[in-house]
Design an enzyme around this catalytic site. Structure first.
Site, PDB file in Angstrom:
ATOM      1  N   CYS A 287     -46.264  17.968  -9.774  1.00 58.15           N
ATOM      2  CA  CYS A 287     -46.311  18.822  -8.591  1.00 58.15           C
ATOM      3  C   CYS A 287     -45.657  20.145  -8.932  1.00 58.15           C
ATOM      4  O   CYS A 287     -44.994  20.265  -9.957  1.00 58.15           O
ATOM      5  CB  CYS A 287     -45.542  18.189  -7.425  1.00 58.15           C
ATOM      6  SG  CYS A 287     -46.301  16.669  -6.807  1.00 58.15           S
TER       7      CYS A 287
ATOM      8  N   GLY B 292     -50.911  21.051  -9.350  1.00 52.39           N
ATOM      9  CA  GLY B 292     -51.372  20.109  -8.335  1.00 52.39           C
ATOM     10  C   GLY B 292     -52.452  20.721  -7.481  1.00 52.39           C
ATOM     11  O   GLY B 292     -52.271  21.809  -6.941  1.00 52.39           O
TER      12      GLY B 292
ATOM     13  N   TYR C 201     -48.882  20.003 -22.199  1.00 50.21           N
ATOM     14  CA  TYR C 201     -50.025  20.084 -21.293  1.00 50.21           C
ATOM     15  C   TYR C 201     -49.755  20.698 -19.915  1.00 50.21           C
ATOM     16  O   TYR C 201     -50.530  21.521 -19.454  1.00 50.21           O
ATOM     17  CB  TYR C 201     -50.630  18.684 -21.119  1.00 50.21           C
ATOM     18  CG  TYR C 201     -51.722  18.618 -20.084  1.00 50.21           C
ATOM     19  CD1 TYR C 201     -52.994  19.120 -20.346  1.00 50.21           C
ATOM     20  CD2 TYR C 201     -51.486  18.068 -18.821  1.00 50.21           C
ATOM     21  CE1 TYR C 201     -53.993  19.073 -19.384  1.00 50.21           C
ATOM     22  CE2 TYR C 201     -52.490  18.020 -17.857  1.00 50.21           C
ATOM     23  CZ  TYR C 201     -53.740  18.521 -18.147  1.00 50.21           C
ATOM     24  OH  TYR C 201     -54.721  18.481 -17.198  1.00 50.21           O
TER      25      TYR C 201
ATOM     26  N   ASN D  86     -40.675  17.617  -6.967  1.00 50.37           N
ATOM     27  CA  ASN D  86     -41.472  17.424  -8.176  1.00 50.37           C
ATOM     28  C   ASN D  86     -40.764  16.366  -9.011  1.00 50.37           C
ATOM     29  O   ASN D  86     -39.625  16.562  -9.401  1.00 50.37           O
ATOM     30  CB  ASN D  86     -41.575  18.750  -8.952  1.00 50.37           C
ATOM     31  CG  ASN D  86     -42.264  18.607 -10.299  1.00 50.37           C
ATOM     32  OD1 ASN D  86     -42.044  19.409 -11.190  1.00 50.37           O
ATOM     33  ND2 ASN D  86     -43.098  17.593 -10.479  1.00 50.37           N
ATOM     34  N   GLY D  87     -41.452  15.258  -9.250  1.00 49.44           N
ATOM     35  CA  GLY D  87     -40.845  14.175 -10.025  1.00 49.44           C
ATOM     36  C   GLY D  87     -41.196  12.833  -9.428  1.00 49.44           C
ATOM     37  O   GLY D  87     -42.095  12.734  -8.593  1.00 49.44           O
TER      38      GLY D  87
ATOM     39  N   ASP E  79     -57.663  19.695 -29.316  1.00 48.46           N
ATOM     40  CA  ASP E  79     -57.257  19.495 -27.921  1.00 48.46           C
ATOM     41  C   ASP E  79     -55.785  19.124 -27.876  1.00 48.46           C
ATOM     42  O   ASP E  79     -55.202  18.763 -28.894  1.00 48.46           O
ATOM     43  CB  ASP E  79     -58.118  18.418 -27.244  1.00 48.46           C
ATOM     44  CG  ASP E  79     -58.175  18.613 -25.717  1.00 48.46           C
ATOM     45  OD1 ASP E  79     -57.449  19.474 -25.193  1.00 48.46           O
ATOM     46  OD2 ASP E  79     -58.960  17.896 -25.072  1.00 48.46           O
TER      47      ASP E  79
HETATM   48  P1  5GP Z   1     -59.727  12.074 -22.351  1.00 49.95           P
HETATM   49  O1  5GP Z   1     -60.551  12.295 -23.589  1.00 49.95           O
HETATM   50  O2  5GP Z   1     -58.518  11.286 -22.618  1.00 49.95           O
HETATM   51  O3  5GP Z   1     -60.571  11.505 -21.243  1.00 49.95           O
HETATM   52  O4  5GP Z   1     -59.274  13.515 -21.802  1.00 49.95           O
HETATM   53  C1  5GP Z   1     -58.531  14.368 -22.605  1.00 49.95           C
HETATM   54  C2  5GP Z   1     -58.212  15.609 -21.812  1.00 49.95           C
HETATM   55  O5  5GP Z   1     -57.368  15.269 -20.711  1.00 49.95           O
HETATM   56  C3  5GP Z   1     -57.457  16.656 -22.609  1.00 49.95           C
HETATM   57  O6  5GP Z   1     -58.235  17.837 -22.629  1.00 49.95           O
HETATM   58  C4  5GP Z   1     -56.174  16.907 -21.836  1.00 49.95           C
HETATM   59  O7  5GP Z   1     -55.949  18.304 -21.698  1.00 49.95           O
HETATM   60  C5  5GP Z   1     -56.417  16.295 -20.500  1.00 49.95           C
HETATM   61  N1  5GP Z   1     -55.195  15.712 -19.919  1.00 49.95           N
HETATM   62  C6  5GP Z   1     -54.060  15.276 -20.524  1.00 49.95           C
HETATM   63  N2  5GP Z   1     -53.168  14.808 -19.629  1.00 49.95           N
HETATM   64  C7  5GP Z   1     -53.735  14.961 -18.419  1.00 49.95           C
HETATM   65  C8  5GP Z   1     -53.302  14.691 -17.077  1.00 49.95           C
HETATM   66  O8  5GP Z   1     -52.210  14.190 -16.823  1.00 49.95           O
HETATM   67  N3  5GP Z   1     -54.170  15.035 -16.094  1.00 49.95           N
HETATM   68  C9  5GP Z   1     -55.389  15.588 -16.338  1.00 49.95           C
HETATM   69  N4  5GP Z   1     -56.201  15.898 -15.322  1.00 49.95           N
HETATM   70  N5  5GP Z   1     -55.833  15.839 -17.583  1.00 49.95           N
HETATM   71  C10 5GP Z   1     -55.020  15.533 -18.604  1.00 49.95           C
HETATM   72 MG    MG Z   2     -57.851  19.504 -21.399  1.00 53.52          MG
END
Ligand code: 5GP
Ligand code: MG
Ligand code: SF4
Length: 456
Positions: free
Chosen positions: A2, A28, A242, A102-103, A345
């Site tokens: 968040c 978020g 990320y 947030n947390g 990635d």
């Molecule tokens: P996957 O291949 O595992 O389905 O997706 C990888 C992607 O998920 C990466 O591009 C990364 O940036 C993204 N990602 C990593 N952690 C999270 C998260 O907590 N939430 C979301 N929406 N995307 C994430």
């Molecule tokens: Mg991504």
């Protein structure tokens, strides 16, 4: 995940908060809210959806006052109900109070059960509401003492902003899991998850709150307290990988620079013989730049991202395969044709998106696709405010690198090592439990039970 924001001492507090939340939207997208104060009353507006859709000029007009706090909510475990959108606002014996969090609290279920046995009635499913109940029950005479007494009962990750009619309070948990920074704008004090929120409103960055620090802001100015027992500091390393925005400064470093360094470490550990390096936009961009610069390979935008993907769209009757990813990303076929590609990635969670990207690149004409990930395999779920899937859904928890490479359809796959990660991040201790399973704050049996079931 968040984002939180607060400002005290500005004639257009709600408008500034709206802009702050706008800059924190990446933290978020499920819902957002603002509570303002004019010194006598608190005013609230919140809804599900994006900041720009929720807050029209009319809505902001109805949030008067010189102080305001706001929240953007990430979709956590299922319930995207309006009553779970923050800030939470209550009236209790001592007046009005609002809080944005947030947390994630790891002992929420136990504390809530105890409170319910004693008659508390909860209006939401959020762990944050527990803090409000604990504050309301406190007999301490000052606001700061009531907040501290409440927070001593809970364990886990919390960066919080509170607002009453006349005061604003910011707190960071003693471990320092989530960021919280202080800013200043023409006599107004600001609290925000990330510095990018300050840049948008032209405020200056003062400093980060320290883990375990509480600040009280009122007409007299700002006062700092260190009311909690010292514990080892464990800011969330995934913020660097990320969550945070690359233009932000958190945990003592600029996020973009850290991500480039992750790419540099990754190139040293897993070089590739290739014609070009491409990122998975946007999250893979800085790491891909660091990777390509280290190896002297050309950097290209081989995948173009649509920035206009909304929440809902009309699906064609005849199903189109991989529609979800195609809507967001499209390969530049003329660039890729016959080429050996390194695609970078930030992380792999379930592997489903990455798999679609690899097949998209191959169908786009790439001869070889080598995937490089700028973090170690994500093997363990997070209990500190990140909605990672349960352990069985994390592909790296039950598959070897070779098996993952085969599933993704890559010619090779390389993850950054934990040593490489720590080397790139530099000084300091961090939570990195999602990579090594070493959880700095023990979680409850009930939560562990959920996870243990996955080993069966
Ligand atoms: P996957 O291949 O595992 O389905 O997706 C990888 C992607 O998920 C990466 O591009 C990364 O940036 C993204 N990602 C990593 N952690 C999270 C998260 O907590 N939430 C979301 N929406 N995307 C994430
Ligand atoms: Mg991504
Ligand atoms: Fe961050 Fe991972 Fe620790 Fe969760 S488990 S706080 S995502 S480092």
């Amino acid at each position: 995940m968040c984002g939180i924001f607060g400002i005290f001492g500005h004639p257009e507090a709600a408008n500034m908060t709206y802009l702050g939340l706008y800059a924190l939207q990446h933290r978020g997208q499920e819902g957002a809210g603002i509570v303002s104060s004019d010194g006598r009353n608190l005013y609230s507006h919140k809804d599900t959806g994006l900041v720009a859709d929720i807050f029209t000029a009319d809505v902001i007009e109805r949030l008067p006052g010189f102080a305001a706090i706001g929240h953007v909510r990430y979709s956590t475990t299922g319930e995207s109900l309006i009553q779970n959108v923050q800030p939470i606002m209550v009236n209790y014996a001592r007046g009005g109070m609002a809080v944005a969090h947030n947390g994630n609290l790891v002992n929420a279920a136990t504390v809530r059960e105890r409170l319910e046995r004693r008659g508390s009635i909860f209006q939401s499913d959020t762990d944050t509401e527990i803090i409000v109940h604990l504050i309301a029950r406190s007999r301490a005479s000052s606001l700061v003492d009531r907040i501290v007494e409440a927070l001593r009962e809970v364990r886990g990750a919390f960066s919080l902003v509170f607002l009453t009619e006349t005061r604003m309070v910011g707190v960071r948990d003693p471990y320092g899991f989530r960021p919280l920074i202080l800013g200043y704008l023409k006599g107004a004090h600001i609290l925000a998850s990330e510095t990018c929120a300050l840049d948008l409103i032209g405020a200056e960055f003062v400093r980060e709150l320290e883990p375990g620090e509480l600040v009280l802001i009122d007409r007299e100015g700002i006062r700092s307290f260190k009311p909690f027992e010292e514990v080892p500091h464990t800011p969330c390393i995934f913020e660097f990988i990320y969550f945070a925005r690359p233009d932000s400064f958190i945990f003592g470093r600029n996020v973009y620079e850290v991500r480039k360094d992750l790419g540099r470490s990754l190139a040293e550990e897993h070089p590739a013989d290739a014609d070009m390096v491409i990122p998975v936009p946007d999250s893979g961009v800085p790491a891909a730049i660091g990777y390509s610069q280290t190896l002297g390979l050309s950097y290209e935008m081989g995948l173009i991202r649509s920035h206009y993907v909304g929440r809902t769209f009309i699906e064609p009757k005849q199903s189109i395969r991989h529609f979800g990813v195609k809507l967001k990303l499209n390969p530049v076929k003329d660039l890729l044709k016959g080429k050996r590609i390194v695609v970078v990635d930030d992380s792999i969670v379930r592997g489903t998106t990455s798999r679609k990207i690899v097949s998209m690149l191959k169908r786009g004409g790439a001869r070889e696709v080598h995937m490089r990930i700028a973090s170690p395999p994500t093997c363990y779920p997070c209990f500190y405010g990140i909605d990672t899937p349960t352990r069985c859904e994390l592909i790296a928890s039950s598959h070897s690198i070779d098996e993952i490479a085969r599933y993704l359809g890559t010619d090779s796959l390389g993850y950054l090592s934990i040593e490489g990660l720590m080397d790139a991040v530099g000084e300091g201790t961090y939570c990195k439990a999602c990579f090594d399973g070493s959880y700095p704050v023990p979680f409850e049996r009930s939560q562990e039970g959920d996870q243990m079931a996955l080993f069966r």
